[in-house]
Design a protein around this motif. Structure first.
Motif, PDB file in Angstrom:
ATOM      1  N   SER A 291      -9.884  -3.336   9.436  1.00  0.00           N
ATOM      2  CA  SER A 291     -10.678  -3.162   8.221  1.00  0.00           C
ATOM      3  C   SER A 291      -9.854  -2.415   7.188  1.00  0.00           C
ATOM      4  CB  SER A 291     -11.968  -2.381   8.512  1.00  0.00           C
ATOM      5  OG  SER A 291     -11.694  -1.004   8.638  1.00  0.00           O
ATOM      6  N   PRO A 292     -10.221  -2.515   5.898  1.00  0.00           N
ATOM      7  CA  PRO A 292      -9.540  -1.717   4.882  1.00  0.00           C
ATOM      8  C   PRO A 292      -9.690  -0.223   5.129  1.00  0.00           C
ATOM      9  CG  PRO A 292     -10.796  -3.495   3.860  1.00  0.00           C
ATOM     10  CD  PRO A 292     -11.196  -3.465   5.307  1.00  0.00           C
ATOM     11  N   ALA A 293     -10.782   0.192   5.767  1.00  0.00           N
ATOM     12  CA  ALA A 293     -11.000   1.616   6.012  1.00  0.00           C
ATOM     13  C   ALA A 293      -9.936   2.208   6.917  1.00  0.00           C
ATOM     14  CB  ALA A 293     -12.389   1.836   6.621  1.00  0.00           C
ATOM     15  N   ASN A 294      -9.432   1.404   7.872  1.00  0.00           N
ATOM     16  CA  ASN A 294      -8.412   1.933   8.786  1.00  0.00           C
ATOM     17  C   ASN A 294      -7.029   1.335   8.523  1.00  0.00           C
ATOM     18  OD1 ASN A 294      -8.309  -0.621  10.261  1.00  0.00           O
ATOM     19  ND2 ASN A 294     -10.159   0.024  11.343  1.00  0.00           N
ATOM     20  N   GLY A 295      -6.889   0.544   7.472  1.00  0.00           N
ATOM     21  CA  GLY A 295      -5.584  -0.009   7.135  1.00  0.00           C
ATOM     22  C   GLY A 295      -5.037  -0.969   8.176  1.00  0.00           C
ATOM     23  N   CYS A 296      -5.937  -1.565   8.965  1.00  0.00           N
ATOM     24  CA  CYS A 296      -5.558  -2.429  10.091  1.00  0.00           C
ATOM     25  C   CYS A 296      -4.835  -1.656  11.195  1.00  0.00           C
ATOM     26  CB  CYS A 296      -4.710  -3.616   9.636  1.00  0.00           C
ATOM     27  SG  CYS A 296      -5.676  -4.944   8.874  1.00  0.00           S
TER      28      CYS A 296
ATOM     29  N   GLU B 255       0.112 -12.989   9.033  1.00  0.00           N
ATOM     30  CA  GLU B 255       0.308 -12.312   7.757  1.00  0.00           C
ATOM     31  C   GLU B 255      -0.872 -12.564   6.824  1.00  0.00           C
ATOM     32  OE1 GLU B 255       3.985 -13.441   5.977  1.00  0.00           O
ATOM     33  OE2 GLU B 255       5.153 -12.994   7.770  1.00  0.00           O
ATOM     34  N   SER B 256      -1.248 -13.830   6.658  1.00  0.00           N
ATOM     35  CA  SER B 256      -2.326 -14.153   5.723  1.00  0.00           C
ATOM     36  C   SER B 256      -3.659 -13.575   6.191  1.00  0.00           C
ATOM     37  CB  SER B 256      -2.429 -15.672   5.532  1.00  0.00           C
ATOM     38  OG  SER B 256      -2.677 -16.321   6.765  1.00  0.00           O
ATOM     39  N   ASN B 257      -3.914 -13.597   7.501  1.00  0.00           N
ATOM     40  CA  ASN B 257      -5.175 -13.057   8.011  1.00  0.00           C
ATOM     41  C   ASN B 257      -5.274 -11.555   7.791  1.00  0.00           C
ATOM     42  OD1 ASN B 257      -6.027 -15.568   8.884  1.00  0.00           O
ATOM     43  ND2 ASN B 257      -5.328 -15.285  10.983  1.00  0.00           N
ATOM     44  N   LEU B 258      -4.179 -10.831   8.016  1.00  0.00           N
ATOM     45  CA  LEU B 258      -4.233  -9.384   7.826  1.00  0.00           C
ATOM     46  C   LEU B 258      -4.259  -9.006   6.347  1.00  0.00           C
ATOM     47  CD1 LEU B 258      -3.802  -9.292  10.897  1.00  0.00           C
ATOM     48  CD2 LEU B 258      -2.401  -7.264  10.526  1.00  0.00           C
ATOM     49  N   TYR B 259      -3.621  -9.807   5.492  1.00  0.00           N
ATOM     50  CA  TYR B 259      -3.749  -9.552   4.057  1.00  0.00           C
ATOM     51  C   TYR B 259      -5.216  -9.668   3.642  1.00  0.00           C
ATOM     52  CZ  TYR B 259       1.062  -9.111   2.357  1.00  0.00           C
ATOM     53  OH  TYR B 259       2.316  -8.646   2.079  1.00  0.00           O
ATOM     54  N   ARG B 260      -5.909 -10.684   4.150  1.00  0.00           N
ATOM     55  CA  ARG B 260      -7.327 -10.835   3.822  1.00  0.00           C
ATOM     56  C   ARG B 260      -8.149  -9.680   4.390  1.00  0.00           C
ATOM     57  NH1 ARG B 260      -6.298 -16.440   4.668  1.00  0.00           N
ATOM     58  NH2 ARG B 260      -6.924 -16.259   6.861  1.00  0.00           N
ATOM     59  N   ALA B 261      -7.796  -9.225   5.591  1.00  0.00           N
ATOM     60  CA  ALA B 261      -8.581  -8.181   6.251  1.00  0.00           C
ATOM     61  C   ALA B 261      -8.364  -6.806   5.641  1.00  0.00           C
ATOM     62  CB  ALA B 261      -8.242  -8.140   7.742  1.00  0.00           C
ATOM     63  N   CYS B 262      -7.135  -6.507   5.181  1.00  0.00           N
ATOM     64  CA  CYS B 262      -6.808  -5.120   4.832  1.00  0.00           C
ATOM     65  C   CYS B 262      -6.165  -4.934   3.472  1.00  0.00           C
ATOM     66  CB  CYS B 262      -5.924  -4.521   5.931  1.00  0.00           C
ATOM     67  SG  CYS B 262      -6.875  -4.300   7.453  1.00  0.00           S
ATOM     68  N   GLY B 263      -5.976  -6.001   2.706  1.00  0.00           N
ATOM     69  CA  GLY B 263      -5.591  -5.858   1.309  1.00  0.00           C
ATOM     70  C   GLY B 263      -4.313  -5.085   1.059  1.00  0.00           C
ATOM     71  N   ASP B 264      -4.394  -4.043   0.221  1.00  0.00           N
ATOM     72  CA  ASP B 264      -3.210  -3.345  -0.270  1.00  0.00           C
ATOM     73  C   ASP B 264      -2.374  -2.702   0.830  1.00  0.00           C
ATOM     74  OD1 ASP B 264      -3.825  -4.050  -2.826  1.00  0.00           O
ATOM     75  OD2 ASP B 264      -4.566  -2.081  -3.450  1.00  0.00           O
ATOM     76  N   TRP B 265      -2.980  -2.381   1.969  1.00  0.00           N
ATOM     77  CA  TRP B 265      -2.203  -1.813   3.071  1.00  0.00           C
ATOM     78  C   TRP B 265      -1.074  -2.752   3.511  1.00  0.00           C
ATOM     79  CZ3 TRP B 265      -3.017   3.083   4.808  1.00  0.00           C
ATOM     80  CH2 TRP B 265      -4.245   3.686   4.537  1.00  0.00           C
ATOM     81  N   MET B 266      -1.226  -4.026   3.225  1.00  0.00           N
ATOM     82  CA  MET B 266      -0.271  -5.028   3.699  1.00  0.00           C
ATOM     83  C   MET B 266       0.809  -5.342   2.673  1.00  0.00           C
ATOM     84  SD  MET B 266      -1.450  -5.488   6.669  1.00  0.00           S
ATOM     85  CE  MET B 266      -0.311  -6.781   7.130  1.00  0.00           C
ATOM     86  N   LYS B 267       0.841  -4.641   1.533  1.00  0.00           N
ATOM     87  CA  LYS B 267       1.813  -4.937   0.472  1.00  0.00           C
ATOM     88  C   LYS B 267       3.239  -4.969   1.006  1.00  0.00           C
ATOM     89  CE  LYS B 267      -0.664  -3.193  -3.598  1.00  0.00           C
ATOM     90  NZ  LYS B 267      -0.705  -2.123  -4.631  1.00  0.00           N
TER      91      LYS B 267
END
Length: 328
Positions: free
Chosen positions: A54-59, A142-154
């Motif tokens: 989740s975005p709350a835990n940054g994946c 990569e694409s799944n985690l970008y969707r799940a966690c947003g900016d953490w994946m930059k």
């Protein structure tokens, strides 16, 4: 009803994280606030949140680790993102003066290797099966985690393992390890047994107080592997020599309870799916069927149990119709 379910999920997550070091990620600064916990002299775990991505835990839901040997630091998994990998490497540098010399990946799932960009200068080891799986699936991860966690994946891009690791005895400096390869959670589940410290990093074979993830799972093989792993740990680390078992997900414990929890859950899941398929139940019926109260309290129940059903139940339906080889 759905609103209540979502509220309960959020409340459960907040209760789980309240006061926990592992849940201290700062979304404003993208700081995972990683901390190294010493399990034995020179042996550290970096604990993730016991939850779903989740975005709350940054994946950050994985327990990574590192071991300070005379031949440099061995890193065990590198986390879910470039940022995590960079912050993990900085944490290692703050903890020990020795340089990182090796990285070991215990399976093919994304939070085991997406931090690799921070370790581009050292050998990154994985079994042949894990390397093939990462090559096959990393783009979707990569694409799944970008969707799940947003900016953490930059800035996160796959940097694959570049060295093949085989099971067996392994020595770094004067530090002695036993590497064992199993199957069931994935096609190749590597376990690192530190013979000097009595700490076992068991990867995705065991989950503690958490519903297991199953996208690559084969339950009969997994159950066989858990029984074999327990026997192997007793043989390699008899009696009080076993200090800690480190699952990739969930709390670290000074015993084999995570293995037994996972075995009991998978046994229940296998039996429930087999009986449901024989009774002609459809997937939606299985999702609505009773689940033991203990399992409903485990982390990620609301998401992972649904995935367990969608990942695995079709196999049982096919088997019940006699249209495929037996699962065992």
């Amino acid at each position: 009803m759905k609103i209540i379910s979502i509220y309960q999920s959020v409340l459960a997550f907040l209760l789980l994280c309240f006061g926990s070091i592992a849940c201290a990620q700062d979304r404003a600064t993208l700081d995972y606030q990683l901390k190294a916990r010493a399990l034995a002299p020179g042996v550290y775990v970096v604990e993730g949140t016991n939850a779903d991505f989740s975005p709350a835990n940054g994946c950050n839901i994985i327990n990574t680790g590192f071991i300070d040997t005379e031949a440099g630091v061995l890193v065990i998994n590198t986390g879910p993102s470039r940022l995590y990998g960079e912050q993990l490497r900085a944490l290692i540098a703050r903890t020990t003066a020795r340089p990182v010399s090796q990285v070991l990946h215990l399976n093919l799932h994304p939070d085991y290797f997406l931090g690799n960009q921070a370790f581009a200068d050292v050998p990154r080891r994985a079994t042949a099966e894990t390397r093939a799986g990462i090559a096959r699936e990393s783009a979707s991860y990569e694409s799944n985690l970008y969707r799940a966690c947003g900016d953490w994946m930059k800035g996160t891009e796959t940097l694959a393992p570049n060295t093949e690791q085989t099971p067996g005895r392994w020595t770094l400096g004067q530090h002695h390890f036993e590497l064992r390869a199993y199957q069931g959670h994935t096609a190749s589940d590597l376990v690192l047994i530190d013979l000097d410290s009595g700490v076992a990093f068991v990867g995705g074979l065991a989950f503690a107080d958490r519903i297991p993830t199953t996208p690559h799972a084969k339950l009969p093989q997994w159950l066989t592997s858990l029984r074999q792993l327990e026997s192997d740990l007793e043989a390699e680390l008899p009696g009080k020599q076993l200090r800690y078992v480190v699952p990739s997900h969930g709390p670290v414990r000074p015993d084999m309870s995570a293995l037994r929890q996972t075995r009991d859950y998978l046994t229940w899941l296998d039996g429930t799916f087999s009986q449901s398929a024989q009774n002609g139940l459809e997937m939606i019926d299985v999702l609505r069927s009773p689940v033991p109260a203990t399992y409903r309290t485990w982390a990620a129940f609301n998401t992972e149990f649904t995935r367990n059903v969608t990942h695995l139940y079709p196999q049982y339906e096919v088997q019940s119709l006699g249209a495929a080889q037996p699962l065992r």
